[in-house]
Design a protein around this motif. Structure first.
Motif, PDB file in Angstrom:
ATOM      1  N   ALA A 166      50.113  70.965 -24.217  1.00 58.80           N
ATOM      2  CA  ALA A 166      50.103  69.907 -23.206  1.00 58.80           C
ATOM      3  C   ALA A 166      49.479  68.628 -23.753  1.00 58.80           C
ATOM      4  O   ALA A 166      50.018  67.530 -23.571  1.00 58.80           O
ATOM      5  CB  ALA A 166      49.373  70.376 -21.955  1.00 58.80           C
ATOM      6  N   ASP A 167      48.353  68.754 -24.453  1.00 56.63           N
ATOM      7  CA  ASP A 167      47.679  67.578 -25.015  1.00 56.63           C
ATOM      8  C   ASP A 167      48.573  66.852 -26.016  1.00 56.63           C
ATOM      9  O   ASP A 167      48.670  65.623 -25.998  1.00 56.63           O
ATOM     10  CB  ASP A 167      46.373  67.978 -25.695  1.00 56.63           C
ATOM     11  CG  ASP A 167      45.292  68.397 -24.703  1.00 56.63           C
ATOM     12  OD1 ASP A 167      45.433  68.126 -23.491  1.00 56.63           O
ATOM     13  OD2 ASP A 167      44.300  69.026 -25.151  1.00 56.63           O
ATOM     14  N   TYR A 180      50.537  74.502 -16.741  1.00 51.80           N
ATOM     15  CA  TYR A 180      50.474  75.623 -15.808  1.00 51.80           C
ATOM     16  C   TYR A 180      49.829  76.833 -16.484  1.00 51.80           C
ATOM     17  O   TYR A 180      50.509  77.801 -16.831  1.00 51.80           O
ATOM     18  CB  TYR A 180      51.890  75.977 -15.329  1.00 51.80           C
ATOM     19  CG  TYR A 180      52.549  74.886 -14.527  1.00 51.80           C
ATOM     20  CD1 TYR A 180      52.337  74.789 -13.157  1.00 51.80           C
ATOM     21  CD2 TYR A 180      53.384  73.954 -15.141  1.00 51.80           C
ATOM     22  CE1 TYR A 180      52.952  73.789 -12.417  1.00 51.80           C
ATOM     23  CE2 TYR A 180      53.990  72.956 -14.407  1.00 51.80           C
ATOM     24  CZ  TYR A 180      53.775  72.872 -13.040  1.00 51.80           C
ATOM     25  OH  TYR A 180      54.372  71.883 -12.311  1.00 51.80           O
ATOM     26  N   PRO A 181      48.514  76.811 -16.676  1.00 53.15           N
ATOM     27  CA  PRO A 181      47.857  77.919 -17.380  1.00 53.15           C
ATOM     28  C   PRO A 181      47.967  79.258 -16.653  1.00 53.15           C
ATOM     29  O   PRO A 181      48.090  80.302 -17.298  1.00 53.15           O
ATOM     30  CB  PRO A 181      46.398  77.463 -17.488  1.00 53.15           C
ATOM     31  CG  PRO A 181      46.226  76.413 -16.452  1.00 53.15           C
ATOM     32  CD  PRO A 181      47.563  75.765 -16.275  1.00 53.15           C
ATOM     33  N   ARG A 182      47.951  79.264 -15.326  1.00 51.07           N
ATOM     34  CA  ARG A 182      48.061  80.527 -14.587  1.00 51.07           C
ATOM     35  C   ARG A 182      49.442  81.157 -14.750  1.00 51.07           C
ATOM     36  O   ARG A 182      49.579  82.370 -14.754  1.00 51.07           O
ATOM     37  CB  ARG A 182      47.773  80.311 -13.106  1.00 51.07           C
ATOM     38  CG  ARG A 182      46.320  80.081 -12.830  1.00 51.07           C
ATOM     39  CD  ARG A 182      46.067  80.008 -11.351  1.00 51.07           C
ATOM     40  NE  ARG A 182      44.671  79.731 -11.085  1.00 51.07           N
ATOM     41  CZ  ARG A 182      44.177  79.517  -9.884  1.00 51.07           C
ATOM     42  NH1 ARG A 182      44.971  79.548  -8.831  1.00 51.07           N
ATOM     43  NH2 ARG A 182      42.907  79.273  -9.735  1.00 51.07           N
ATOM     44  N   SER A 183      50.458  80.318 -14.864  1.00 48.48           N
ATOM     45  CA  SER A 183      51.828  80.818 -15.036  1.00 48.48           C
ATOM     46  C   SER A 183      52.184  81.020 -16.505  1.00 48.48           C
ATOM     47  O   SER A 183      53.217  81.615 -16.813  1.00 48.48           O
ATOM     48  CB  SER A 183      52.815  79.847 -14.388  1.00 48.48           C
ATOM     49  OG  SER A 183      52.550  79.728 -13.004  1.00 48.48           O
ATOM     50  N   GLY A 184      51.361  80.487 -17.401  1.00 55.37           N
ATOM     51  CA  GLY A 184      51.552  80.714 -18.836  1.00 55.37           C
ATOM     52  C   GLY A 184      52.598  79.846 -19.496  1.00 55.37           C
ATOM     53  O   GLY A 184      53.268  80.284 -20.426  1.00 55.37           O
ATOM     54  N   PHE A 185      52.756  78.593 -19.042  1.00 55.95           N
ATOM     55  CA  PHE A 185      53.702  77.702 -19.702  1.00 55.95           C
ATOM     56  C   PHE A 185      53.308  76.251 -19.515  1.00 55.95           C
ATOM     57  O   PHE A 185      52.463  75.912 -18.689  1.00 55.95           O
ATOM     58  CB  PHE A 185      55.140  77.931 -19.203  1.00 55.95           C
ATOM     59  CG  PHE A 185      55.380  77.563 -17.759  1.00 55.95           C
ATOM     60  CD1 PHE A 185      55.630  76.251 -17.378  1.00 55.95           C
ATOM     61  CD2 PHE A 185      55.378  78.544 -16.778  1.00 55.95           C
ATOM     62  CE1 PHE A 185      55.869  75.917 -16.051  1.00 55.95           C
ATOM     63  CE2 PHE A 185      55.621  78.232 -15.446  1.00 55.95           C
ATOM     64  CZ  PHE A 185      55.861  76.904 -15.083  1.00 55.95           C
ATOM     65  N   VAL A 186      53.962  75.396 -20.310  1.00 54.52           N
ATOM     66  CA  VAL A 186      53.855  73.947 -20.191  1.00 54.52           C
ATOM     67  C   VAL A 186      55.254  73.421 -19.892  1.00 54.52           C
ATOM     68  O   VAL A 186      56.225  73.803 -20.551  1.00 54.52           O
ATOM     69  CB  VAL A 186      53.314  73.297 -21.484  1.00 54.52           C
ATOM     70  CG1 VAL A 186      53.325  71.776 -21.390  1.00 54.52           C
ATOM     71  CG2 VAL A 186      51.909  73.799 -21.788  1.00 54.52           C
ATOM     72  N   HIS A 187      55.352  72.583 -18.881  1.00 52.11           N
ATOM     73  CA  HIS A 187      56.610  71.923 -18.535  1.00 52.11           C
ATOM     74  C   HIS A 187      56.713  70.640 -19.354  1.00 52.11           C
ATOM     75  O   HIS A 187      55.784  69.845 -19.385  1.00 52.11           O
ATOM     76  CB  HIS A 187      56.634  71.585 -17.039  1.00 52.11           C
ATOM     77  CG  HIS A 187      57.726  70.642 -16.642  1.00 52.11           C
ATOM     78  ND1 HIS A 187      58.925  71.075 -16.128  1.00 52.11           N
ATOM     79  CD2 HIS A 187      57.792  69.284 -16.710  1.00 52.11           C
ATOM     80  CE1 HIS A 187      59.687  70.026 -15.885  1.00 52.11           C
ATOM     81  NE2 HIS A 187      59.021  68.925 -16.222  1.00 52.11           N
ATOM     82  N   LEU A 188      57.853  70.440 -20.007  1.00 51.44           N
ATOM     83  CA  LEU A 188      58.116  69.213 -20.755  1.00 51.44           C
ATOM     84  C   LEU A 188      59.441  68.634 -20.283  1.00 51.44           C
ATOM     85  O   LEU A 188      60.432  69.366 -20.149  1.00 51.44           O
ATOM     86  CB  LEU A 188      58.202  69.496 -22.257  1.00 51.44           C
ATOM     87  CG  LEU A 188      56.985  70.129 -22.917  1.00 51.44           C
ATOM     88  CD1 LEU A 188      57.289  70.482 -24.370  1.00 51.44           C
ATOM     89  CD2 LEU A 188      55.797  69.191 -22.841  1.00 51.44           C
ATOM     90  N   ASP A 189      59.469  67.329 -20.033  1.00 50.31           N
ATOM     91  CA  ASP A 189      60.739  66.693 -19.686  1.00 50.31           C
ATOM     92  C   ASP A 189      60.800  65.296 -20.281  1.00 50.31           C
ATOM     93  O   ASP A 189      59.799  64.759 -20.750  1.00 50.31           O
ATOM     94  CB  ASP A 189      60.970  66.673 -18.168  1.00 50.31           C
ATOM     95  CG  ASP A 189      60.040  65.749 -17.398  1.00 50.31           C
ATOM     96  OD1 ASP A 189      59.921  64.556 -17.740  1.00 50.31           O
ATOM     97  OD2 ASP A 189      59.416  66.213 -16.419  1.00 50.31           O
ATOM     98  N   VAL A 190      61.993  64.724 -20.296  1.00 49.64           N
ATOM     99  CA  VAL A 190      62.195  63.386 -20.838  1.00 49.64           C
ATOM    100  C   VAL A 190      62.470  62.388 -19.708  1.00 49.64           C
ATOM    101  O   VAL A 190      63.205  61.420 -19.881  1.00 49.64           O
ATOM    102  CB  VAL A 190      63.294  63.344 -21.926  1.00 49.64           C
ATOM    103  CG1 VAL A 190      62.799  63.999 -23.206  1.00 49.64           C
ATOM    104  CG2 VAL A 190      64.590  63.989 -21.448  1.00 49.64           C
ATOM    105  N   GLY A 191      61.826  62.618 -18.569  1.00 47.35           N
ATOM    106  CA  GLY A 191      61.830  61.665 -17.477  1.00 47.35           C
ATOM    107  C   GLY A 191      60.728  60.639 -17.701  1.00 47.35           C
ATOM    108  O   GLY A 191      60.250  60.456 -18.839  1.00 47.35           O
ATOM    109  N   PRO A 192      60.276  59.962 -16.648  1.00 46.95           N
ATOM    110  CA  PRO A 192      59.188  58.998 -16.792  1.00 46.95           C
ATOM    111  C   PRO A 192      57.916  59.645 -17.320  1.00 46.95           C
ATOM    112  O   PRO A 192      57.678  60.832 -17.102  1.00 46.95           O
ATOM    113  CB  PRO A 192      58.970  58.496 -15.353  1.00 46.95           C
ATOM    114  CG  PRO A 192      60.213  58.835 -14.622  1.00 46.95           C
ATOM    115  CD  PRO A 192      60.778  60.057 -15.268  1.00 46.95           C
TER     116      PRO A 192
END
Length: 196
Positions: A166-167, A180-192
């Motif tokens: 995330a950093d 989302y540490p509880r869900s075990g993932f990082v969301h990445l997108d190419v939006g704003p």
């Protein structure tokens, strides 16, 4: 939505005629990508080398991609088609044409965290229907999610802490980053550019 909703693996073993035909139609739709897609100028310079590679493992279908998706100043259409299929909505058996800038973002994040592992894909494309189901289950799912536009992925790396992913993505300032540490993932997108 259990394992019986999964699409047939890409190794050719179909789960039935209907599933095969649906998957084949989705794959043919994805093949409509032009042979060569010009590189986005803002994204080309910062990635090192004359080629760009990416390695992904879809944890839902157990499919993999590892290879060059950009070389000689352009995105490679055959690689993009394979990535589109890998990141399909496996529940709805629908393929979406992904924004190739997302692969540049993943390549940059991978380079920044110095990982030796492929990204584990938790979620790629979500059809409108799949997104609506996800919204009913969780308040954290956006109605106009970038997943429905082929502009987002949820990922993790087995050899890198989620916070470091995330950093690194936030430092790049190339789109949205959800931790989302509880869900075990990082969301990445190419939006704003934004983070949560």
């Amino acid at each position: 939505m259990g394992t019986d909703d999964r699409a047939a693996p890409m190794n050719g073993r179909a789960t039935g005629r209907r599933g095969f035909l649906t998957f084949a139609a989705a794959t043919l739709t994805a093949m409509a990508v032009p042979a060569v897609i010009p590189a986005a100028p803002a994204m080309a310079a910062p990635l090192a080398g004359g080629v760009r590679r990416i390695a992904l493992h879809n944890v839902n279908t157990n499919e993999h991609f590892s290879g060059v998706y950009w070389a000689d100043g352009a995105y490679k259409a055959d690689a993009l088609r394979k990535l589109d299929v890998l990141l399909r909505d496996h529940r709805a058996k629908q393929v979406c044409r992904f924004d190739p800038r997302l692969f540049d973002l993943l390549a940059r994040v991978h380079q920044a965290v110095d990982s030796d592992e492929p990204f584990r894909i938790i979620c790629g494309y979500r059809s409108k229907r799949t997104n609506a189901v996800a919204r009913r289950r969780s308040r954290g799912v956006a109605k106009q999610s970038y997943h429905t536009r082929g502009m987002a992925v949820d990922v993790r790396l087995p050899d890198v802490e989620l916070g470091a992913i995330a950093d690194a993505a936030m430092e790049l300032e190339l789109g949205g980053v959800g931790y989302y540490p509880r869900s075990g993932f990082v969301h990445l997108d190419v939006g704003p550019v934004r983070s949560w």
